[in-house]
Scaffold this active site. Structure first.
Site, PDB file in Angstrom:
ATOM      1  N   ALA A  76       0.818  -1.212   0.000  1.00 54.80           N
ATOM      2  CA  ALA A  76       0.000   0.000   0.000  1.00 54.80           C
ATOM      3  C   ALA A  76       0.854   1.266   0.000  1.00 54.80           C
ATOM      4  CB  ALA A  76      -0.925  -0.009   1.211  1.00 54.80           C
ATOM      5  N   ILE A 102      -3.669  -4.288   7.418  1.00 52.42           N
ATOM      6  CA  ILE A 102      -4.357  -4.872   8.579  1.00 52.42           C
ATOM      7  C   ILE A 102      -3.616  -4.483   9.849  1.00 52.42           C
ATOM      8  CG2 ILE A 102      -5.161  -7.015   9.638  1.00 52.42           C
ATOM      9  CD1 ILE A 102      -5.337  -8.213   6.799  1.00 52.42           C
ATOM     10  N   THR A 106       0.654  -5.351  11.619  1.00 46.06           N
ATOM     11  CA  THR A 106       1.773  -4.439  11.388  1.00 46.06           C
ATOM     12  C   THR A 106       1.849  -3.355  12.453  1.00 46.06           C
ATOM     13  OG1 THR A 106       2.722  -2.785   9.937  1.00 46.06           O
ATOM     14  CG2 THR A 106       0.374  -3.158   9.702  1.00 46.06           C
ATOM     15  N   HIS A 108       3.475  -0.720  12.056  1.00 49.79           N
ATOM     16  CA  HIS A 108       3.492   0.589  11.389  1.00 49.79           C
ATOM     17  C   HIS A 108       2.247   0.803  10.520  1.00 49.79           C
ATOM     18  CE1 HIS A 108       5.606  -2.166   8.716  1.00 49.79           C
ATOM     19  NE2 HIS A 108       5.554  -1.315   7.726  1.00 49.79           N
TER      20      HIS A 108
HETATM   21  N1  INI Z   1       1.695  -3.202   2.938  1.00 49.08           N
HETATM   22  C1  INI Z   1       0.371  -3.430   2.771  1.00 49.08           C
HETATM   23  O1  INI Z   1      -0.150  -3.192   1.653  1.00 49.08           O
HETATM   24  N2  INI Z   1      -0.376  -3.919   3.778  1.00 49.08           N
HETATM   25  C2  INI Z   1       0.144  -4.185   5.012  1.00 49.08           C
HETATM   26  O2  INI Z   1      -0.622  -4.622   5.906  1.00 49.08           O
HETATM   27  C3  INI Z   1       1.529  -3.963   5.217  1.00 49.08           C
HETATM   28  N3  INI Z   1       2.131  -4.281   6.475  1.00 49.08           N
HETATM   29  O3  INI Z   1       1.526  -5.014   7.268  1.00 49.08           O
HETATM   30  O4  INI Z   1       3.253  -3.880   6.752  1.00 49.08           O
HETATM   31  C4  INI Z   1       2.296  -3.446   4.137  1.00 49.08           C
HETATM   32  N4  INI Z   1       3.611  -3.196   4.291  1.00 49.08           N
HETATM   33  C5  INI Z   1       4.477  -3.021   3.163  1.00 49.08           C
HETATM   34  C6  INI Z   1       4.523  -1.580   2.711  1.00 49.08           C
HETATM   35  O5  INI Z   1       3.331  -1.213   2.022  1.00 49.08           O
HETATM   36  C7  INI Z   1       5.692  -1.352   1.738  1.00 49.08           C
HETATM   37  O6  INI Z   1       5.538  -2.169   0.621  1.00 49.08           O
HETATM   38  C8  INI Z   1       7.043  -1.639   2.386  1.00 49.08           C
HETATM   39  O7  INI Z   1       7.173  -0.923   3.598  1.00 49.08           O
HETATM   40  C9  INI Z   1       8.205  -1.237   1.439  1.00 49.08           C
HETATM   41  O8  INI Z   1       8.147   0.149   1.126  1.00 49.08           O
END
Ligand code: INI
Length: 179
Positions: A76, A102, A106, A108
């Protein structure tokens, strides 16, 4: 008597409009429109269902399948950059952003969800291309499943119809004869 605008099923509520004003109301009309979709691979079992819902809604609204382009991104957090890149091509009437964050999974959550929301709005405002927010931000996986084709409908389909409605408004404004 006041005119009443029934909300299409992607937006809750009924709007009552005063008499004597001009109303420029769009509808989710996909005819002759190309649409870009950016979708996160993170929580892919959920985002795949959002994607299916979005594509089905677009086709139902009259978008030809071969005028739909899908750009997968890691998660995201990357949706805004993907949406901005698609919008800047000027090839698409609107962009749909799909993702799933969710909270329980996570630490963050707030950063990822918040940056996705504000970045997608920025992509729309900077480019003038409608970008819809089909990103689930849920406390639990069960809530996400309910919104991805379960009991609470499909947020991807809702985002698709909202994007088409905004594209339709832009089309109406472009063709409106000056008074
Ligand atoms: N990305 C998501 O789309 N959903 C999540 O729940 C999520 N969590 O749980 O961390 C998540 N993390 C990845 C983030 O979007 C980036 O792709 C990553 O931090 C690299 O920039």
């Amino acid at each position: 008597m006041n005119e009443e605008l029934r909300a299409p099923d992607h937006a809750i509520g009924r709007l009552r409009l005063p008499e004597g004003v001009g109303v420029i109301a769009g509808s989710p009309n996909g005819a002759r429109r190309a649409v870009g979709i950016v979708v996160g691979r993170f929580n892919g079992e959920i985002t795949s269902r959002l994607l299916d819902g979005a594509i089905a809604a677009l086709v139902e609204a009259g978008v030809e399948r071969d005028r739909i382009d899908v750009v997968p991104v890691p998660g995201a957090f990357e949706l805004p950059l993907g949406a901005m890149a698609l919008a800047r091509t000027r090839q698409y009437a609107c962009i749909i952003a799909l993702g799933c964050v969710i909270r329980g999974e996570t630490p963050h959550f707030d950063y990822v969800a918040g940056e996705a929301a504000s970045g997608l709005q920025l992509a729309a405002l900077e480019t003038g291309v409608p970008v819809s927010f089909g990103v689930l931000t849920c406390d639990t996986r069960a809530q996400a499943e309910a919104r991805a084709g379960g009991a609470r409908g499909n947020k991807g389909a809702e985002a698709a119809r909202s994007a088409l409605e905004m594209a339709d408004i832009f089309g109406l404004l472009r063709t409106r004869a000056p008074e």
